[in-house]
Design a protein around this motif. Sequence first.
Motif, short mmCIF file in Angstrom:
data_model
loop_
_atom_site.label_atom_id
_atom_site.label_comp_id
_atom_site.label_asym_id
_atom_site.label_seq_id
_atom_site.Cartn_x
_atom_site.Cartn_y
_atom_site.Cartn_z
N GLN A 63 -1.00 -5.09 -8.13
CA GLN A 63 -0.80 -4.66 -9.59
C GLN A 63 0.21 -3.55 -9.60
N GLN A 64 0.66 -3.13 -8.23
CA GLN A 64 1.86 -2.02 -8.29
C GLN A 64 3.23 -2.49 -8.32
N LEU A 65 3.27 -3.89 -8.24
CA LEU A 65 4.57 -4.44 -8.28
C LEU A 65 5.05 -4.83 -9.73
N LYS A 66 5.87 -4.10 -10.12
CA LYS A 66 6.38 -4.20 -11.50
C LYS A 66 7.48 -5.05 -11.52
N ALA A 67 8.22 -5.46 -10.58
CA ALA A 67 9.51 -6.22 -10.73
C ALA A 67 9.75 -6.94 -9.35
N ASP A 118 -4.18 -1.93 9.67
CA ASP A 118 -2.76 -2.46 10.43
C ASP A 118 -2.30 -3.94 10.05
N LYS A 119 -3.34 -4.42 9.70
CA LYS A 119 -2.89 -6.05 9.35
C LYS A 119 -2.18 -6.04 7.88
N ARG A 120 -2.82 -5.06 6.97
CA ARG A 120 -2.19 -4.91 5.63
C ARG A 120 -0.85 -4.23 5.80
N ALA A 121 -0.70 -3.28 6.65
CA ALA A 121 0.55 -2.62 6.72
C ALA A 121 1.60 -3.46 7.24
N ALA A 122 1.24 -4.57 8.23
CA ALA A 122 2.48 -5.65 8.23
C ALA A 122 2.77 -6.36 7.48
N ALA A 123 1.67 -6.85 6.58
CA ALA A 123 1.95 -7.81 5.37
C ALA A 123 2.83 -6.80 4.27
N ARG A 126 6.30 -6.86 5.25
CA ARG A 126 7.22 -7.98 4.89
C ARG A 126 7.43 -8.22 3.26
N ILE A 127 6.46 -7.69 2.41
CA ILE A 127 6.67 -7.78 1.18
C ILE A 127 8.06 -7.03 0.80
N VAL A 128 7.82 -5.58 1.43
CA VAL A 128 9.09 -5.05 1.19
C VAL A 128 10.65 -5.19 1.67
N ILE A 129 10.43 -5.86 2.74
CA ILE A 129 11.63 -6.70 3.32
C ILE A 129 12.16 -7.69 2.42
N ALA A 130 11.24 -8.47 1.98
CA ALA A 130 11.54 -9.61 1.13
C ALA A 130 12.26 -9.13 0.06
N ILE A 131 11.88 -8.26 -0.72
CA ILE A 131 12.32 -7.51 -2.09
C ILE A 131 13.58 -6.83 -1.63
N GLY A 132 13.59 -6.41 -0.64
CA GLY A 132 14.78 -5.59 0.00
C GLY A 132 16.08 -6.44 0.25
N ARG A 133 15.70 -7.53 0.69
CA ARG A 133 16.86 -8.59 0.87
C ARG A 133 17.70 -8.78 -0.45
N VAL A 134 17.26 -8.57 -1.68
CA VAL A 134 17.58 -9.09 -2.93
C VAL A 134 18.01 -7.92 -3.72
N GLN A 139 9.36 1.63 -3.35
CA GLN A 139 8.96 2.78 -2.32
C GLN A 139 7.49 2.90 -2.39
N GLY A 140 6.78 3.44 -1.39
CA GLY A 140 5.37 4.03 -1.69
C GLY A 140 4.49 2.92 -1.00
N LEU A 141 4.91 1.54 -0.98
CA LEU A 141 3.97 0.63 -0.92
C LEU A 141 3.01 0.82 0.57
N ASP A 142 3.53 1.52 1.46
CA ASP A 142 3.04 1.68 2.62
C ASP A 142 1.76 2.68 2.67
N ALA A 143 1.46 3.45 1.54
CA ALA A 143 0.42 4.09 1.15
C ALA A 143 -0.66 3.29 0.76
N LEU A 144 -0.43 1.98 0.48
CA LEU A 144 -1.73 1.14 0.14
C LEU A 144 -2.42 0.45 1.15
N ALA A 145 -1.91 0.72 2.22
CA ALA A 145 -2.48 -0.01 3.37
C ALA A 145 -3.77 -0.01 3.84
N ALA A 146 -4.42 1.55 3.64
CA ALA A 146 -5.56 1.96 4.18
C ALA A 146 -6.69 1.61 3.22
N CYS A 147 -7.80 1.08 3.92
CA CYS A 147 -8.91 0.86 2.83
C CYS A 147 -10.06 1.56 3.18
N THR A 148 -11.10 1.80 2.42
CA THR A 148 -12.29 2.45 2.51
C THR A 148 -13.46 1.59 2.43
#
Length: 478
Positions: A63-67, A118-123, A126-134, A139-148
């Motif tokens: 939901q946070q990926l706008k483009a 930890d698993k979410r942070a790795a995935a 990889r999303i950030v890297i894939a988008i960054g290649r193009v 920014q800020g997606l790493d903050a979405l790794a933690a769950c409760t």
Amino acid sequence: MRRNTRKRSRTTRRVVGAVAAVAVGAGGLVAANIYASAGESSTGAQTKAAAASSTIDCPDVGQQLKAVPAQARAQVDRELALLDKQISEAYQRLSTSQRAIQQDANFAQNAIVGPLKDKRAAAINRIVIAIGRVTAKPQGLDALAACTLRATGNQTNAGQGGNNQGNGNAGKTGNGPVAADFVDITKVRPNVRNPRRSGNASNGVFVSKCGVNANKLYNSDNVIVAPGVTNGAHHMHDYVGNQANNAFASDQVLAKGKTTCQNQGDRSTYYWPVLRLQDGTQEFDAKQLGGGAEGNTGRILTAKKATLDFVGSPRGKVVAMPRFLRVITGDAKAFTNGTANANASWSCTGFENKVQLKDKYPLCPSGSDVVRTFKFQSCWDGRNIDSANHRTHVAFADAAGNCPSGFKAIPQLVQRLVYDVDAPSLKDNGKTRPLFALDGFPEQAHKPVTDHGDFINVFDQKLMNKMVQCINTGRKCS
């Protein structure tokens, strides 16, 4: 069964009380009393109870990926599907680790929620890297790794068994529904309001007749949000219209697919989560992912009626939808995401013009049937057939019927499903008449607020033009 229905903030995840559900197998729960033992603080007991009757609550990265650049879309879709799989697996481990949780109040956090981060942070990386290649890295997606851990409200009362005890199901769903998910519709105040229509309104209706899934085409894929990923939805869908829909169906495959629609010019695909009766029936998917292995159990109910109406705008004319436009209404993760995108409605025949429910299943009186209604977005950005989060390319009109600036009014799909299902017996937790519930992601606890519908426009252009003309001239066509 009762639950605390007060809304909790995302930072408050406590269950008050001593009763919690304890797993007896994958997805299966029975009731157990968890009290503080000698020398154990009440806080420790509450922590254990909270873990035992909780779900996994993770921020929705998609939901946070706008483009997302087209070159990165395939990998990003795969990683998003992996994030869903990780949550499902963590939830299953939570549901089967109750003895360890009773023995160690920190077990759920240390052995399940922490490793999931930890698993979410790795995935996510990889999303950030894939988008960054193009293009520029998001920014800020790493903050979405933690769950409760979040309370489901599905714990049972003392003296009660697990969900649907005694009707052959013996609590096989485990993660819902519960009695508090239902409400007597005759006791709900009227809440339906319709926007005032202007003199320029497009008042026509175009009806596409595509059946009720009598063919029993089911799968737990979702080609819109998880293309190329088997079991991307983690719950079973009904399909009407296009019969070629699965995770691997390209636009070209859909264009050639057979259709259940009477007018063969409509090869669109319409799909929604199945509704099940919690009666202990062992369906074909009882041991499969997406089915019983992920908490979706019971007899699949086929709607007695399914109507697909395309209606106009209360403010003016509509324009044609682009071919292969993808639209999702509602949110399959609304229980943990919040209700911002929750949109499907529940009601009963004879009450639809008075009451529509978002977060409760209806108890319908004798002679009245359960109704699910989906009103899809009616505004399009004029450019895109999809967007990174599958939402921002379309929008809902405001309360007055106006589209956002830059958006165009398109025919609005209104999908209505009618089910002949008896009101369940709540006092005995479905023993006499079983509960019913939606299929859903396992961590969503079968909450009615998670209902949703999916649509891909595969009308041929000639028929789409007929639809627009029909609606704009105020006629009813099919």
